[in-house]
Motif scaffolding. Structure first.
Motif, PDB file in Angstrom:
ATOM      1  N   UNK A 679       0.839  -1.196   0.000  1.00  0.00           N
ATOM      2  CA  UNK A 679       0.000   0.000   0.000  1.00  0.00           C
ATOM      3  C   UNK A 679       0.874   1.245   0.000  1.00  0.00           C
ATOM      4  N   UNK A 680       0.313   2.329  -0.496  1.00  0.00           N
ATOM      5  CA  UNK A 680       0.996   3.617  -0.512  1.00  0.00           C
ATOM      6  C   UNK A 680       0.051   4.722  -0.078  1.00  0.00           C
ATOM      7  N   UNK A 681       0.574   5.706   0.642  1.00  0.00           N
ATOM      8  CA  UNK A 681      -0.235   6.817   1.143  1.00  0.00           C
ATOM      9  C   UNK A 681       0.474   8.133   0.856  1.00  0.00           C
ATOM     10  N   UNK A 682      -0.307   9.117   0.425  1.00  0.00           N
ATOM     11  CA  UNK A 682       0.205  10.458   0.159  1.00  0.00           C
ATOM     12  C   UNK A 682      -0.692  11.459   0.873  1.00  0.00           C
ATOM     13  N   UNK A 683      -0.080  12.450   1.500  1.00  0.00           N
ATOM     14  CA  UNK A 683      -0.862  13.538   2.083  1.00  0.00           C
ATOM     15  C   UNK A 683      -0.175  14.867   1.798  1.00  0.00           C
ATOM     16  N   UNK A 684      -0.981  15.894   1.615  1.00  0.00           N
ATOM     17  CA  UNK A 684      -0.486  17.256   1.443  1.00  0.00           C
ATOM     18  C   UNK A 684      -1.177  18.102   2.500  1.00  0.00           C
ATOM     19  N   UNK A 685      -0.395  18.635   3.433  1.00  0.00           N
ATOM     20  CA  UNK A 685      -0.941  19.436   4.525  1.00  0.00           C
ATOM     21  C   UNK A 685      -0.709  20.916   4.268  1.00  0.00           C
ATOM     22  N   UNK A 686      -1.693  21.710   4.675  1.00  0.00           N
ATOM     23  CA  UNK A 686      -1.650  23.167   4.467  1.00  0.00           C
ATOM     24  C   UNK A 686      -1.428  23.478   2.985  1.00  0.00           C
ATOM     25  N   UNK A 687      -2.351  23.010   2.172  1.00  0.00           N
ATOM     26  CA  UNK A 687      -2.233  23.088   0.716  1.00  0.00           C
ATOM     27  C   UNK A 687      -1.945  24.503   0.225  1.00  0.00           C
ATOM     28  N   UNK A 688      -2.559  25.505   0.827  1.00  0.00           N
ATOM     29  CA  UNK A 688      -2.407  26.881   0.348  1.00  0.00           C
ATOM     30  C   UNK A 688      -1.328  27.654   1.115  1.00  0.00           C
ATOM     31  N   UNK A 689      -0.472  26.922   1.829  1.00  0.00           N
ATOM     32  CA  UNK A 689       0.708  27.516   2.476  1.00  0.00           C
ATOM     33  C   UNK A 689       0.300  28.650   3.414  1.00  0.00           C
ATOM     34  N   UNK A 690      -0.735  28.398   4.198  1.00  0.00           N
ATOM     35  CA  UNK A 690      -1.274  29.420   5.096  1.00  0.00           C
ATOM     36  C   UNK A 690      -0.300  29.699   6.246  1.00  0.00           C
ATOM     37  N   UNK A 691      -0.089  30.970   6.546  1.00  0.00           N
ATOM     38  CA  UNK A 691       0.714  31.367   7.699  1.00  0.00           C
ATOM     39  C   UNK A 691      -0.204  31.441   8.920  1.00  0.00           C
ATOM     40  N   UNK A 692       0.089  30.654   9.948  1.00  0.00           N
ATOM     41  CA  UNK A 692      -0.733  30.675  11.154  1.00  0.00           C
ATOM     42  C   UNK A 692       0.072  30.111  12.322  1.00  0.00           C
ATOM     43  N   UNK A 693      -0.345  30.469  13.516  1.00  0.00           N
ATOM     44  CA  UNK A 693       0.228  29.922  14.745  1.00  0.00           C
ATOM     45  C   UNK A 693      -0.909  29.349  15.569  1.00  0.00           C
ATOM     46  N   UNK A 694      -0.859  28.073  15.825  1.00  0.00           N
ATOM     47  CA  UNK A 694      -1.910  27.454  16.632  1.00  0.00           C
ATOM     48  C   UNK A 694      -1.876  28.021  18.036  1.00  0.00           C
ATOM     49  N   UNK A 695      -3.048  28.270  18.596  1.00  0.00           N
ATOM     50  CA  UNK A 695      -3.153  28.882  19.915  1.00  0.00           C
ATOM     51  C   UNK A 695      -2.340  28.115  20.955  1.00  0.00           C
ATOM     52  N   UNK A 696      -1.614  28.842  21.797  1.00  0.00           N
ATOM     53  CA  UNK A 696      -0.740  28.353  22.871  1.00  0.00           C
ATOM     54  C   UNK A 696       0.623  27.874  22.375  1.00  0.00           C
ATOM     55  N   UNK A 697       0.778  27.655  21.067  1.00  0.00           N
ATOM     56  CA  UNK A 697       2.068  27.197  20.556  1.00  0.00           C
ATOM     57  C   UNK A 697       3.075  28.349  20.523  1.00  0.00           C
ATOM     58  N   UNK A 698       4.367  27.977  20.654  1.00  0.00           N
ATOM     59  CA  UNK A 698       5.437  28.978  20.674  1.00  0.00           C
ATOM     60  C   UNK A 698       5.900  29.366  19.278  1.00  0.00           C
ATOM     61  N   UNK A 699       5.731  28.468  18.314  1.00  0.00           N
ATOM     62  CA  UNK A 699       6.244  28.710  16.965  1.00  0.00           C
ATOM     63  C   UNK A 699       5.119  28.672  15.951  1.00  0.00           C
TER      64      UNK A 699
END
Length: 717
Positions: A679-699
């Motif tokens: 089997x093979x799996x492919x994923x593309x995360x944040x397709x539109x290259x969005x700039x964001x910082x998840x709440x509480x995260x440092x980076x």
């Protein structure tokens, strides 16, 4: 966005809306028997992939049942879902679960789970193969992290709120139980031995991984399983193409398990999980002393289980465990503050937490006066030994003090089937604790009740209501912390008189399940819950004492303000952990999925608010409202699955520490099963290259990232 979330959840109370707003699915529904009554045999999960809400769980009550039948805010993430989205961190694994968030630092593989706005210091009980993960280091990030790679996970069971009376002390936020991989994850029931090899590679710092698993069944007498994992990640770039320095790490891990079956119904099991992480960083803020980190996170378990369908009154589980997490740090480049104290490169700082514990319980199933009972009695206990060895300035030992805490509890729970449409769950839990360190000691105890009533007025629709209490003892750090903050300079004071937190949770919900709804073979599942959790004696940091001025030059002693007041213009107060009279959290959650064979659509939505009832200030640990939906299609006789996941986070939490307002993310995935062995799996995360910082995260979070995994299996029947 918040209006959209509220309207969406309000509309979701109608079946038509739920079909449109259908939690993470990704696999076809299997035929699973209806939930057992309290006096029937345990449900056995059918072979093959199953919809998430049809997966068997034991987390809320220690008795097996499907998630959709559980009278609680519970969820499951399966191995299939982890593979489908090529999860490389626990935050990826839990992204689509309502009411759950993960705080992480891009420069440290450790992560902290937030459930319904509660986290840190054991408010969420994190278990790995039933073993508590109580490691904690204080800083500007989470106060309570754990280390676990997604490739080691076989399944995740979650319960939201203080309703899981049977799963140990402290879980006023909820329970997250990780089961690591085992022989059933790689071999079918008719296979005797085999091996699975997975290779993965990714862009934007995702790096490479190799995951090797082997297993063998020795007739009906025993089975053994082994796993070796290596993952190497690189520095990633955020959506603005900024490189996040020190976000690279290297992991080597090994997992070994065996089960012995000496006689019918008897199982003796053992496991050993060994993880080693190497990485470099300069603190949660990226501006502190730069350290090289060598983290080991090991978990060992030994258990015994007796369960036979013909002996309904004896379903016994005995487990002992030992966990140890240790971060051996070495100074690479001291900050100006540390340098002024004489700290030099190579200076060591070590944090460690050792936890030894046990869990013993038995479930007896019987009938009395026409009522079916599943009566569970148990005891559990754990001892935390925290140790900080600091020859790198002393700040580490001050903010994460050494100490010992012992927890002990006992519980009784009775699940009663009164009629085919009415059932109840009643439980009592006793908790006690003792804490010692630095010449200070404290203790306490309490009995916490729980009562749940479930009513099914119509076939396929069951309403439930719950009142439950929870009890969390103060942690070692909250009680004993004592030191001076590096810059700006202020004192952090200990508080040996801290009282435990007590949660009072009211919850109502509805579970909905229908098959053959719009066409033959389709399936619809949904869980909706609303909750109101009031916490007495909630522990939080507060400013105490008078306001005073301190130097604004790092490393300059406060005493210099007497002689050079023009260099001391920052007004501060001392800080201390204290009990605030009451905190209140409330919200609503939706988790639903519709599967029609040729595809699936799913949704998970969360609305949460929380505040200090005395001051009226919001609780900083409450994350923004969020909605996540997944749409997938199956082709080529179900060999090919392609789809997308959309995540929307509203703008209720823009702060200095969270510069990102509301944002939306688009992920794509594709999975091809050539046969049962390749089997093979492919994923593309944040397709539109969005700039964001998840709440509480440092980076800032990663920008566009692609991942690919290839899995090959060999097995013999």
């Amino acid at each position: 966005m918040i209006t959209f979330l509220r309207e969406g959840l309000r509309a979701s109370t109608s079946p038509l809306a739920l079909l449109v707003l259908a939690p993470l699915a990704g696999t076809p529904l299997a035929s699973v028997a209806q939930a057992q009554s309290a006096s029937s045999e345990p449900v056995v999960q059918s072979e093959g992939d199953t919809l998430m809400l049809d997966t068997i769980t034991v987390t809320s009550g220690k008795t097996e049942d499907r998630v959709i039948n559980d009278l609680a805010g519970s969820s499951v993430v399966t191995r299939r879902q982890i593979d489908l989205l090529q999860s490389s961190r626990v935050s990826d694994v839990l992204q689509g679960v309502p009411g759950v968030a993960v705080q992480e630092t891009g420069t440290d593989p450790g992560q902290a789970v937030n459930i319904r706005g509660l986290q840190d210091f054991g408010r969420v009980n994190v278990l790995v193969d039933g073993a508590r993960q109580d490691y904690q280091v204080s800083g500007h990030g989470a106060n309570g992290t754990f280390y676990l790679d997604p490739e080691l996970i076989g399944q995740v069971d979650l319960v939201r709120g203080p309703v899981s009376t049977v799963y140990g002390s402290g879980a006023i936020g909820g329970v997250v139980s990780f089961r690591t991989r085992n022989i059933d994850d790689i071999l079918n029931p008719d296979e005797t031995y085999g091996a699975v090899q997975k290779l993965g590679i990714g862009t934007n710092g995702a790096g490479v991984l190799t995951n090797s698993m082997v297993g063998a069944r020795i007739g009906t007498a025993a089975d053994v399983f082994g796993q070796f994992l290596y993952r190497n990640t690189n520095n990633y770039r955020d959506g603005d193409d900024n490189k996040i320095l020190d976000s690279d790490s290297e992991l080597t891990a090994g997992l070994f398990k065996f089960n012995l079956y000496p006689a019918d119904g008897h199982t003796v099991s053992a496991s050993a999980l060994l993880q080693n992480y190497d990485f470099t960083n300069n603190g949660d803020t990226g501006r502190g002393t730069r350290f090289k980190n060598d983290v080991t996170a090991n978990t060992y378990t030994l258990g015994y289980r007796f369960s036979r369908p013909d002996i309904q009154w004896f379903d016994l589980s005995v487990k002992g465990y030992y966990t140890t997490t240790e971060d051996r740090k070495r100074v690479i480049t001291p900050s100006s503050t540390y340098g002024s104290l004489g700290v030099r490169p190579g200076a060591p700082l070590t944090y460690s937490m050792e936890t030894a514990g046990f869990d013993i319980h038995n479930t007896a199933r019987f009938d009395t006066f026409g009522l079916g009972h599943a009566l569970t009695l148990g005891i559990d206990g754990a001892q935390d030994q925290g140790e900080t060895s600091d020859r790198a300035g002393g700040y580490g030992a001050a903010f994460t003090p050494s100490g010992e805490r012992r927890l002990f509890g006992g519980f009784i729970q009775d699940e009663v089937r009164i009629t085919p449409w009415l059932r109840t769950i009643g439980a009592l839990r006793f908790d006690s604790y003792e804490l010692n360190g630095g010449g200070v000691s404290s203790d306490g105890s309490r009995v916490s009740p729980k009562i749940t009533v479930g009513v099914e007025p119509f076939k396929g629709i069951e309403f439930y209501g719950t009142y439950a209490e929870g009890y969390r003892a103060p942690s070692i750090t909250e009680t004993l912390i004592q030191g001076v903050h590096p810059f700006p300079i202020f004192n952090i004071l200990p508080n040996p008189t801290l009282r435990p937190e007590v949660a009072h949770n009211l919850e109502g919900g509805v579970n909905i399940q229908y098959d053959d709804l719009l066409k033959t073979g389709d399936s619809f599942r949904a869980k909706v819950a609303v909750f109101h959790n009031e916490i007495d004696d909630f522990i939080d940091t507060v400013a105490v004492g008078p306001v005073y001025n301190v130097p604004f030059i790092p490393g300059m002693p406060a005493s210099a303000c007497v002689f050079a007041p023009h260099l001391c213009q920052i007004g501060v107060q001392d800080q201390q952990y204290q009990n605030i009279a009451q905190a209140r959290l409330q919200g609503a959650e939706l988790e639903a999925a519709y599967d029609w064979g040729g595809g699936f659509v799913s949704l998970a939505g969360t609305i949460i608010s929380g505040r200090n009832e005395i001051t009226g200030d919001p609780l900083n640990s409450v994350v923004p409202n969020r909605i996540s939906t997944t749409l997938g299609f199956r082709f080529l006789e179900d060999k090919l699955t392609i789809g997308t996941r959309l995540t929307f986070v509203d703008d209720t939490k823009p702060t200095v520490t969270n510069p990102t307002k509301g944002y939306g993310l688009v992920d794509l995935f594709a999975s091809y099963r050539y046969d049962e062995n390749i089997s093979g799996d492919i994923s593309i995360q944040n397709l539109f290259d969005r700039q964001y910082t998840q709440y509480l995260n440092s980076n800032a979070s990663p920008g566009l990232t692609a991942k690919f995994g290839l899995t090959v299996k060999f097995a013999s029947r």
